[in-house]
Design an enzyme around this catalytic site. Structure first.
Site, PDB file in Angstrom:
ATOM      1  N   SER A   1       0.817  -1.217   0.000  1.00 54.91           N
ATOM      2  CA  SER A   1       0.000   0.000   0.000  1.00 54.91           C
ATOM      3  C   SER A   1       0.847   1.262   0.000  1.00 54.91           C
ATOM      4  O   SER A   1       0.339   2.345  -0.256  1.00 54.91           O
ATOM      5  CB  SER A   1      -0.938   0.021   1.210  1.00 54.91           C
ATOM      6  OG  SER A   1      -1.897  -0.996   1.117  1.00 54.91           O
TER       7      SER A   1
ATOM      8  N   LYS B   1      -7.561   4.567   7.121  1.00 58.30           N
ATOM      9  CA  LYS B   1      -6.535   5.470   6.600  1.00 58.30           C
ATOM     10  C   LYS B   1      -7.051   6.904   6.542  1.00 58.30           C
ATOM     11  O   LYS B   1      -6.305   7.851   6.813  1.00 58.30           O
ATOM     12  CB  LYS B   1      -6.044   4.981   5.238  1.00 58.30           C
ATOM     13  CG  LYS B   1      -5.229   3.695   5.398  1.00 58.30           C
ATOM     14  CD  LYS B   1      -4.860   3.055   4.100  1.00 58.30           C
ATOM     15  CE  LYS B   1      -4.087   1.759   4.404  1.00 58.30           C
ATOM     16  NZ  LYS B   1      -3.775   0.999   3.243  1.00 58.30           N
TER      17      LYS B   1
END
Length: 142
Positions: free
Chosen positions: A41, A84
């Site tokens: 990621s 996130k």
């Protein structure tokens, strides 16, 4: 490895005379015990860091980003959009880049989580570069 390889190729497109990533030894430490999905990621983040270092150009300071990257520059979907986004908001970030493939995940979040931040959706690294380095002003954009 993919991030460094892609960054070298991208830098060559932007600044063919710049051999910083070819000649400078770099080491990025990704702990073995890290969350398995965290490494991939961070692909667009790692490339942005390499390019910033090589071009001596800081990315915008109010930006967070996440996205897996292919060798061809496609930004792939990630997991944990909600988490996130919350982490970025808590740290005071005003702008966030998510993969285009996660746009639906983002739009399904409650409005109160989405308020107060500008979110961009990147399909490829060119999208990321334009957002991260607005001062490049097209002169280095591919």
């Amino acid at each position: 490895q993919i991030a460094h390889t892609f960054a070298r190729s991208y830098l060559y497109k932007l600044q063919p005379e710049n051999d910083f990533l070819e000649t400078t030894p770099l080491h990025v430490h990704v702990p073995e015990g890290a969350t398995p999905k965290d490494g991939p990621s961070a692909g667009i983040t790692m490339v942005t860091s390499f390019l910033s270092l090589a071009m001596d150009m800081p990315p915008r300071s109010d930006l967070a980003m996440t996205g897996e990257l292919t060798l061809t520059g496609r930004v792939l979907a990630i997991g944990g959009v909600r988490e996130k986004l919350i982490a970025a908001r808590r740290s005071g970030v005003q702008h966030i880049i998510f993969p285009k493939a996660n746009e639906r995940d983002y739009t399904e979040l409650p409005q109160n989580l989405r308020d107060g931040v500008q979110v961009y959706f990147a399909q490829d690294y060119d999208d990321v570069f334009r957002i991260a380095f607005p001062q490049a002003d097209g002169e280095n954009a591919s």
